[in-house]
Design an enzyme around this catalytic site. Structure first.
Site, PDB file in Angstrom:
ATOM      1  N   GLN A 115       4.542  -0.378 -42.554  1.00 38.09           N
ATOM      2  CA  GLN A 115       5.311   0.934 -43.285  1.00 38.09           C
ATOM      3  C   GLN A 115       3.655   0.034 -44.418  1.00 38.09           C
ATOM      4  O   GLN A 115       3.641   0.549 -45.036  1.00 38.09           O
ATOM      5  CB  GLN A 115       6.129   1.000 -44.121  1.00 38.09           C
ATOM      6  CG  GLN A 115       6.719   1.523 -43.606  1.00 38.09           C
ATOM      7  CD  GLN A 115       8.849   1.085 -43.545  1.00 38.09           C
ATOM      8  OE1 GLN A 115       9.713   1.554 -43.664  1.00 38.09           O
ATOM      9  NE2 GLN A 115       8.524   2.332 -45.125  1.00 38.09           N
ATOM     10  N   PHE A 119      12.301   3.647 -42.045  1.00 37.07           N
ATOM     11  CA  PHE A 119      13.032   3.980 -43.260  1.00 37.07           C
ATOM     12  C   PHE A 119      13.178   3.066 -43.807  1.00 37.07           C
ATOM     13  O   PHE A 119      14.445   2.105 -45.021  1.00 37.07           O
ATOM     14  CB  PHE A 119      14.450   4.680 -42.796  1.00 37.07           C
ATOM     15  CG  PHE A 119      14.624   5.536 -41.717  1.00 37.07           C
ATOM     16  CD1 PHE A 119      14.248   6.811 -41.721  1.00 37.07           C
ATOM     17  CD2 PHE A 119      14.660   5.091 -39.942  1.00 37.07           C
ATOM     18  CE1 PHE A 119      14.080   7.529 -40.807  1.00 37.07           C
ATOM     19  CE2 PHE A 119      14.237   5.738 -39.278  1.00 37.07           C
ATOM     20  CZ  PHE A 119      14.231   7.313 -39.756  1.00 37.07           C
ATOM     21  N   GLU A 163       8.438  -2.305 -43.638  1.00 35.81           N
ATOM     22  CA  GLU A 163       7.741  -2.745 -44.519  1.00 35.81           C
ATOM     23  C   GLU A 163       7.128  -4.358 -44.888  1.00 35.81           C
ATOM     24  O   GLU A 163       6.496  -3.940 -44.861  1.00 35.81           O
ATOM     25  CB  GLU A 163       8.718  -1.798 -46.299  1.00 35.81           C
ATOM     26  CG  GLU A 163       7.734  -2.170 -47.514  1.00 35.81           C
ATOM     27  CD  GLU A 163       7.797  -1.488 -48.492  1.00 35.81           C
ATOM     28  OE1 GLU A 163       9.307  -0.444 -48.673  1.00 35.81           O
ATOM     29  OE2 GLU A 163       8.422  -1.935 -49.611  1.00 35.81           O
ATOM     30  N   ARG A 172      15.514  -1.923 -59.214  1.00 34.03           N
ATOM     31  CA  ARG A 172      15.713  -0.297 -58.956  1.00 34.03           C
ATOM     32  C   ARG A 172      17.398   0.155 -59.178  1.00 34.03           C
ATOM     33  O   ARG A 172      17.623   1.564 -58.974  1.00 34.03           O
ATOM     34  CB  ARG A 172      15.555   0.554 -57.566  1.00 34.03           C
ATOM     35  CG  ARG A 172      15.698   1.992 -57.027  1.00 34.03           C
ATOM     36  CD  ARG A 172      14.830   2.712 -56.487  1.00 34.03           C
ATOM     37  NE  ARG A 172      13.445   2.980 -56.093  1.00 34.03           N
ATOM     38  CZ  ARG A 172      11.976   3.783 -56.859  1.00 34.03           C
ATOM     39  NH1 ARG A 172      13.261   5.078 -57.357  1.00 34.03           N
ATOM     40  NH2 ARG A 172      11.397   3.482 -57.653  1.00 34.03           N
ATOM     41  N   ARG A 227      15.695   2.775 -47.315  1.00 32.94           N
ATOM     42  CA  ARG A 227      15.620   4.976 -48.032  1.00 32.94           C
ATOM     43  C   ARG A 227      16.815   4.082 -49.169  1.00 32.94           C
ATOM     44  O   ARG A 227      17.633   4.554 -49.111  1.00 32.94           O
ATOM     45  CB  ARG A 227      15.962   5.725 -46.782  1.00 32.94           C
ATOM     46  CG  ARG A 227      15.251   7.269 -47.947  1.00 32.94           C
ATOM     47  CD  ARG A 227      15.614   8.100 -46.382  1.00 32.94           C
ATOM     48  NE  ARG A 227      14.833   8.810 -45.930  1.00 32.94           N
ATOM     49  CZ  ARG A 227      14.906  10.137 -45.420  1.00 32.94           C
ATOM     50  NH1 ARG A 227      15.500  10.093 -44.301  1.00 32.94           N
ATOM     51  NH2 ARG A 227      14.098  11.470 -45.033  1.00 32.94           N
ATOM     52  N   PHE A 236      16.467   2.437 -51.649  1.00 33.93           N
ATOM     53  CA  PHE A 236      15.737   0.896 -52.406  1.00 33.93           C
ATOM     54  C   PHE A 236      16.752   0.490 -53.400  1.00 33.93           C
ATOM     55  O   PHE A 236      16.733   0.406 -54.224  1.00 33.93           O
ATOM     56  CB  PHE A 236      14.860   1.269 -52.695  1.00 33.93           C
ATOM     57  CG  PHE A 236      13.785  -0.023 -52.669  1.00 33.93           C
ATOM     58  CD1 PHE A 236      12.851  -0.492 -51.485  1.00 33.93           C
ATOM     59  CD2 PHE A 236      13.374  -0.878 -54.534  1.00 33.93           C
ATOM     60  CE1 PHE A 236      12.397  -1.614 -52.013  1.00 33.93           C
ATOM     61  CE2 PHE A 236      12.825  -2.049 -54.271  1.00 33.93           C
ATOM     62  CZ  PHE A 236      12.142  -2.248 -52.763  1.00 33.93           C
ATOM     63  N   THR A 292       8.510   0.275 -58.714  1.00 33.37           N
ATOM     64  CA  THR A 292       9.144  -0.157 -60.476  1.00 33.37           C
ATOM     65  C   THR A 292       8.453  -1.271 -60.424  1.00 33.37           C
ATOM     66  O   THR A 292       8.144  -1.713 -61.940  1.00 33.37           O
ATOM     67  CB  THR A 292      10.513  -0.541 -60.539  1.00 33.37           C
ATOM     68  OG1 THR A 292      10.796  -2.035 -59.580  1.00 33.37           O
ATOM     69  CG2 THR A 292      11.533   0.809 -60.115  1.00 33.37           C
ATOM     70  N   GLU A 322      12.983   9.528 -50.591  1.00 34.73           N
ATOM     71  CA  GLU A 322      14.393   8.994 -50.599  1.00 34.73           C
ATOM     72  C   GLU A 322      15.683   9.711 -51.111  1.00 34.73           C
ATOM     73  O   GLU A 322      16.896   9.502 -51.346  1.00 34.73           O
ATOM     74  CB  GLU A 322      14.426   7.893 -51.540  1.00 34.73           C
ATOM     75  CG  GLU A 322      13.450   6.565 -50.764  1.00 34.73           C
ATOM     76  CD  GLU A 322      12.825   6.092 -51.784  1.00 34.73           C
ATOM     77  OE1 GLU A 322      11.864   6.210 -52.484  1.00 34.73           O
ATOM     78  OE2 GLU A 322      13.419   4.987 -51.720  1.00 34.73           O
TER      79      GLU A 322
END
Lengths: 772, 494
Positions: free
Chosen positions: A204, A235, A239, A317, A349, A351, A449, A720
């Protein structure tokens, strides 16, 4: 000529790859034609959760059939680190000590993958065990953090709770989740001349792979190119987690001068890679006689695994979503990102948002039971207002609240009240099976964020035949991003979508990109691509105005043609004319999200550009003898602004919802006493199958819901938020459980709600309510 | 003896003679044939990304069945047609109706699982083409139980399945070419034993008669018998075991027979689950439902009851119902046969009463006695395509308010599937009342000492074991209240 292009924005066009998907022609990394001299790599991992490595004897590995190369930490020319936020706590290969079962110790390359896998088994490793922290409870006692604890504060929560007419405390334990992308991790590294290295990687975040490979190999970033055409699902699991495989492939490719592919077996993939964080939250709430929340105190402990990875942002988050849709006049929230000897938990997904929302909804449930009210009533009373009661615990003012409207419309269309009465009748006649119903809302903040990540680039070429080449920094993992961004470009040029060629994400085309994450990729890349298209379009207008001696407002892009004063040219004709007049037909685009800022020290700011909203009503039936359950009906109303592509958005809503249902019900990660993952394959880790989909499933997009902020064609992010609609299923199950105690005892049903967990809750509620 | 295998890859004949006898069909397709449309998702038959369709000659017709190519060994293709996703478009390149339906309904997102879904639906399309009607949701759920999708939530795929039959489109190219395909398959049928030697000297045999099997096994008593390979396949894909020699059972005509008499059902050990499901559902509806939930169609299409018994898993789903029904085994070694009750076959964990060179030949179970009923309940984390945490089977005959006969067996409660003798004794001959049942529930505690594992805790297993007996009591009473979250699947068995 038709007066509308085919495949412009807001049209429900199919995924650009649908035809190659169904015919098996879509090329995933492992499907690419293999280059000459390709080697296959495999990684040897730690079998201990925390131990000194006394000896790593790889002689037998190197002597095994077909083996060409063995590498370990000593072979790394650059830095032995792939930590995504430069915390320097995530080595490619463990050196002195190992910190989880599944941590890479070495890798081997052989002529075939089968040989490489066999060779890995021959390593002789001597460990000397160290004390291991294997779960959240132990981590809470140990209190080692992977990043500093964090806090959000508004008002004096302690005083408000103390002064409130009612207060209560509780605890919720929330399970993690395996991504279970259908395509496992895979990378192929192809060395070029000199120091050049090309990676084909299922990631990703191509830029981060580029940086990690450069760092590990000791190269400048400009020597490394990373290409990603598509991922077979991610998902969040690709990442940061792709880096360990990509860097190992690159390392061996560099050492041998040969192309190297690496693809772990499913079981190894599940053992080696991080998952959704499991959480334990303690809550305390003060509220008045009507159930209005006056103050909350939350302590949110998360299991981060052995390294920081993205846990800082995930925990942040999480804190930002402890309010969900509810106004908290005073709040004291603390996040504890705890270290354990597990794989480093990572993006998934939502987070951190989903775990936090579960806490918020549990607290609402607790209040409802304490006051003997329908939980929906307590939810409504605590919703954020639109002009007052609209400040979040992080001091952002909510300006786009539509949750009261969504919930009213949904409660009405799903007949929440009527069905609750119907269910009560059913339950009184049904001694063994019990039904429950719940409506839960979602408010999800959109933007990374971490402020600097909110940028994107794009590259658009128009060729002299009028065909368009589109490239941007986002990756395609099934979510339809490529299709949506292509629709934006088609719309801008007013050409049919099939004139826009979608191309692989590549770090040599668009550099310095952010991960395809945080639901933001259509927002960011769509805007960047539009800007690139607008630049070219402006040049075409400028050219035509000069060439035909007309004011620019006499040049108009109509479907597949351009009006120039009184004449009309097919789009390719005008493009060719511009080329002949030496006009540049290539442009980059760039976008950064406006308005956002956040001060971590004071806990104040506007971390989110806007919010995405939705709500779901779920009805479920449980078997009070076995704890088995079924989901009978689900109604969803979700806000995607003005949808860029309703077909793709509905696909995201349904897919996200079902993935959330899996997380909260059948997907149970079980760890052994030695710290080993026991559920490391689909035979033991159970994601939803076809029959788990609710038989009666009704989805609707909120109408007339243009984004109030200036987003791409007034759309909203969708990746998400729908996952969290599945919280309604957990609450419907909980409501069914509560019926065995006459709805007097809050079931405190912790996810995942397996049959065993539900049966235990039934027993608990029965005995607490004094029934037999 | 033949020293090669012959099959059709799509329409093209293939003959292979020197290859690893435990090479999977998936590796063959992806590595040897460079057909990369078929994907590896898990290499253990649980995700369906590798689903292919195998066509087998049955009389004048071809039977098309979905199979997990990751577990299927190449020699089992002999005499059959291997169809992968690349074969679905017609010769002009036009996509198959299943494929166009998947596109139309937005049924792919990341696309990795998609070829597997296409192949499962293709099998349904072929088998259901004659009917022409859109398949029922239950049928779609059953057909797709072995295909995992992590993106879509399944709705669009269900819609594609519902809308894939478009009679106006006419017969697909498989139907158009069926005469030629039947002829090509007929040309590669024979009854010779296949004997293969791989490049590294490992051997495999595929006999066609039980006598030949007995002979080969007597000569190679250490051989691994492979029926559906749904378990043995993992020894190769996960443990990387090099099996030598291997004896494939899929060509044994005799051991694939089911013979019914007035009072018994005799099932050859190589009969697949798919081929007994309907018959079992007719005699023992609950057992039929257990079979429907066992694995997925690609597993049941090759997996056999004999294999499930012989590998002795403590959580094999068919054992408790078979034991409760009173099944017996015929074991054969060379020309010798012996018979024993199924429950006596399981000695301990991974230890069966099977002598060297001996194999399971048939399983015999009585038809239900008049007035008796077999109740079966499978408890798992996921309802479909999961392994049991606990499975209870209760064979009860109630006469004049008394328990005239009772046989109870559980899986997941001990190291082997076992009868609950204490609970049976507490019920036998007693008044059929809740009080009696409660006493039997108490007796279960002395029958079993279950373990904690990843599927359930010991405490849950113990509690549910008792509750399932209570459930059987409630259902036998016929109290007219709902007791099952998923009622009988009449549609699936009709």
């Amino acid at each position: 000529m038709p007066d509308q292009i085919k495949g412009g924005v807001h049209q429900a066009v199919v995924h650009d790859s649908a035809a190659v998907h169904v015919s098996g022609q879509a090329v995933f990394v492992d499907d690419m034609a293999e280059p000459r001299d390709l080697l296959h790599a495999y990684i040897g991992v730690s079998e201990r959760p925390h131990a000194k490595i006394r000896q790593l004897d790889l002689a037998a590995v190197g002597a095994a059939e077909g083996v060409c190369c063995v590498v370990s930490a000593g072979d790394i020319a650059g830095q032995n680190d792939i930590s995504p936020t430069h915390t320097m706590d995530e080595p490619v290969f463990a050196e002195a000590a190992t910190e989880f079962i599944g941590q890479p110790l070495f890798a081997v390359a052989a002529q075939t993958r089968d040989q490489a896998r066999r060779a890995v088994r021959l390593a002789a490793v001597e460990y000397s065990d160290l004390p291991a922290v294997l779960d959240l409870e132990a981590a809470l006692a140990d209190e080692t953090l992977v990043v500093p604890a964090m806090e959000l504060k508004r008002g004096d929560a302690d005083a408000e709770i103390a002064a409130a007419a009612h207060s209560l405390k509780g605890k919720i334990r929330i399970g993690g989740q395996e991504h279970f992308y259908l395509e496992g991790q895979v990378s192929m590294a192809v060395p070029g001349e000199g120091d050049e290295m090309t990676l084909y990687c299922s990631t990703q975040h191509p830029t981060e792979i580029q940086q990690s490979v450069a760092r590990v190999l000791g190269l400048a970033a400009n020597a490394v190119n990373v290409r990603t055409r598509r991922l077979g699902g991610a998902f969040g699991g690709k990442e940061t987690q792709a880096a360990m495989f990509a860097t190992v492939a690159a390392l061996i490719a560099r050492k041998t001068g040969r192309p190297v592919k690496i693809r772990p077996d499913r079981d190894d993939d599940m053992v080696m890679t991080g998952k959704r964080h499991d959480f334990m939250a303690e809550y305390e709430v003060g509220f008045d006689d009507d159930g209005h929340i006056l103050g909350v105190r939350y302590r949110l402990a998360s299991n981060c695994g052995y390294s920081a990875d993205l846990s800082e942002a995930i925990n942040r988050r999480a804190l930002f979503h402890l309010d969900n849709c509810y106004y908290l006049p005073s709040a004291a929230m603390k996040g504890l990102p705890l270290k354990t000897n597990r794989p480093s938990n990572t993006a998934f997904r939502g987070f951190g948002g989903p775990q936090a929302m579960l806490v918020a909804e549990r607290v609402i449930d607790e209040i409802a039971f304490a006051l003997g009210q329908d939980p929906l009533e307590i939810r409504r009373r605590n919703f954020y207002g639109s002009s007052e009661r609209n400040i979040t615990p992080y001091h952002q003012t909510i300006e786009d609240n539509v949750i009261p409207e969504i919930v009213s419309e949904l409660a009405e269309s799903a007949d929440y009240v009527g069905r609750r009465a119907e269910i009560a009748r059913y339950n009184s006649d049904s001694p063994w099976l019990k039904k429950g119903i719940a409506l839960t809302p979602v408010k999800f903040g959109i933007a990374f964020t971490t402020k600097y990540l909110n940028q994107a680039g794009a590259l658009v070429h128009v060729y002299t035949d009028g065909s368009i080449h589109l490239n941007h920094g986002g990756t395609e993992m099934g979510q339809g991003l490529m299709t949506k961004v292509a629709q934006v470009v088609a719309e801008e040029f007013q050409v049919d979508l099939d004139h826009v060629k979608i191309t692989a994400t590549s770090t040599d085309k668009v550099p310095n990109t952010s991960a395809t994450a945080a639901s933001s990729s259509s927002d960011l890349n769509g805007m960047a691509a539009r800007q690139a298209a607008q630049t070219i379009k402006a040049r075409l207008i400028d050219f035509a105005a000069k060439q035909y001696e007309l004011p620019p407002d006499q040049i108009e892009f109509l479907p597949n043609r351009v009006r120039v004063g009184n004449q009309e040219f097919p789009f390719p004709d005008l493009v060719h004319q511009a080329y002949m007049a030496r006009v540049s037909l290539s442009a980059t685009g760039f976008y950064k999200t406006p308005k956002i800022h956040f001060d971590r020290q004071t806990g104040r700011g506007r971390p989110f550009y806007y919010f995405a909203y939705g709500a779901a009503v779920s009805e479920a039936t449980i078997d009070t003898l076995t704890g088995e359950y079924r989901i009978d009906r689900v109604d969803i109303l979700h806000d995607v602004g003005r949808s860029l592509n309703p077909a793709i958005d509905l696909g995201q809503i349904e897919g996200g919802f079902i993935q959330g249902v899996g997380w909260l019900t059948s997907e149970e990660l079980v760890w052994g006493e030695a710290g080993e993952l026991l559920t490391h394959a689909p035979s033991t880790y159970k994601i939803p199958v076809c029959s788990d989909r609710p038989r009666d499933f009704r989805m609707k997009l909120l109408e007339g819901a243009a984004n109030r902020e200036n987003t791409i064609y007034a759309s909203k992010a969708v990746g998400e938020p729908p996952l969290m609609l599945a919280i309604s299923v957990l609450h419907a199950l909980s409501d069914a459980v509560a019926s065995v105690g006459g709805h007097r005892v809050c079931p405190r049903l912790d996810p995942p709600a397996t049959p065993e967990c539900i049966l235990a809750a039934v027993e608990r509620v029965r005995s607490a309510a004094g029934h037999d | 003896m033949r020293h090669s295998i012959k099959f059709l890859l799509g329409d093209e004949p293939r003959e292979l003679s020197s290859f690893d006898p435990t090479m999977t069909v998936l590796d063959y397709l992806r590595i040897e044939e460079r057909r990369t449309g078929t994907k590896e998702g898990c290499a253990e038959g649980d995700c369906g990304a590798c689903t292919i369709v195998v066509g087998s000659l049955e009389g004048e017709k071809i039977r098309y069945q979905a199979v997990n190519s990751c577990l299927q060994f190449l020699p089992t293709l002999d005499g059959r047609q291997l169809i992968s996703v690349e074969d679905l478009p017609d010769s002009s390149g036009a996509l198959h109706p299943v494929q166009t339906a998947m596109i139309r309904e937005n049924a792919s997102q990341c696309g990795f699982c998609t070829p597997g879904f296409v192949m499962s639906l293709f099998a349904l399309y072929r088998e259901g083409a004659a009917a022409g009607d859109p398949p029922e949701l239950e049928t779609i759920n059953d057909v797709l139980a072995g295909n995992l999708c992590r993106c879509t939530g399944y709705g669009p795929i269900i819609e594609a399945a519902r809308s894939m039959h478009q009679p106006a489109a006419g017969p697909d190219h498989f139907e158009q070419n069926s005469a030629a395909t039947v002829a090509a398959l007929r040309a590669i049928q024979d009854s010779q034993t296949i004997h293969l030697t791989g490049p590294d000297g490992r051997q495999s045999f595929a006999p066609t008669t039980t006598d030949a099997l007995a002979e080969i096994l007597a000569e190679h008593p250490g051989a691994t018998l492979v029926a559906g390979a749904t378990d043995v396949g993992l020894w190769v894909t996960k443990a990387q075991r090099r099996l030598d020699p291997v004896i494939f059972l899929d060509r044994l005509g005799e051991m694939k027979q089911v013979n019914e008499t007035a009072t018994t059902i005799e099932i050859g050990a190589a009969v697949t689950y798919t081929d007994v499901e309907r018959m079992m559902a007719d005699h023992y509806p609950d057992f039929g439902e257990i079979i429907r939930r066992l694995g997925s169609p690609p597993v049941r299409n090759v997996g056999t009851i004999g294999g499930n018994i012989a590998n002795g898993s403590p959580i094999g789903d068919s054992m408790p119902p078979l034991i409760a029904a009173g099944a017996t085994l015929v074991l054969r070694r060379g020309g010798e046969r012996r018979q024993l009750p199924l429950e006596d076959f399981f000695i301990d964990y991974n230890k069966q009463d099977l002598k060297s060179g001996e194999f399971v030949e048939t399983i015999t179970l009585p038809k239900p006695a008049p007035g008796s009923r077999l109740f079966c309940y499978k408890i798992s984390k996921r309802f479909d395509q999961d392994i049991s945490a606990i499975l209870g089977a209760f064979n009860l005959t109630i006469r004049d308010g008394k328990v005239a006969s009772v046989r109870i067996a559980y899986g997941g409660m001990a190291a082997t599937p076992r009868r609950a003798s204490g609970a049976e004794a507490a019920l036998q001959g007693k008044a059929w009342t809740r009080k009696t049942v409660d006493r039997a529930v108490v007796a279960l505690a002395s029958d079993f000492r279950p373990l904690d594992d990843l599927r359930a805790s010991a405490a849950y297993r113990m509690q549910v074991a008792g509750n399932l007996l209570v459930k059987a009591y409630l259902e036998a009473q016929g109290a007219g209240v709902e007791t099952r979250i998923i009622p009988y699947r009449e549609a699936a068995h009709a």
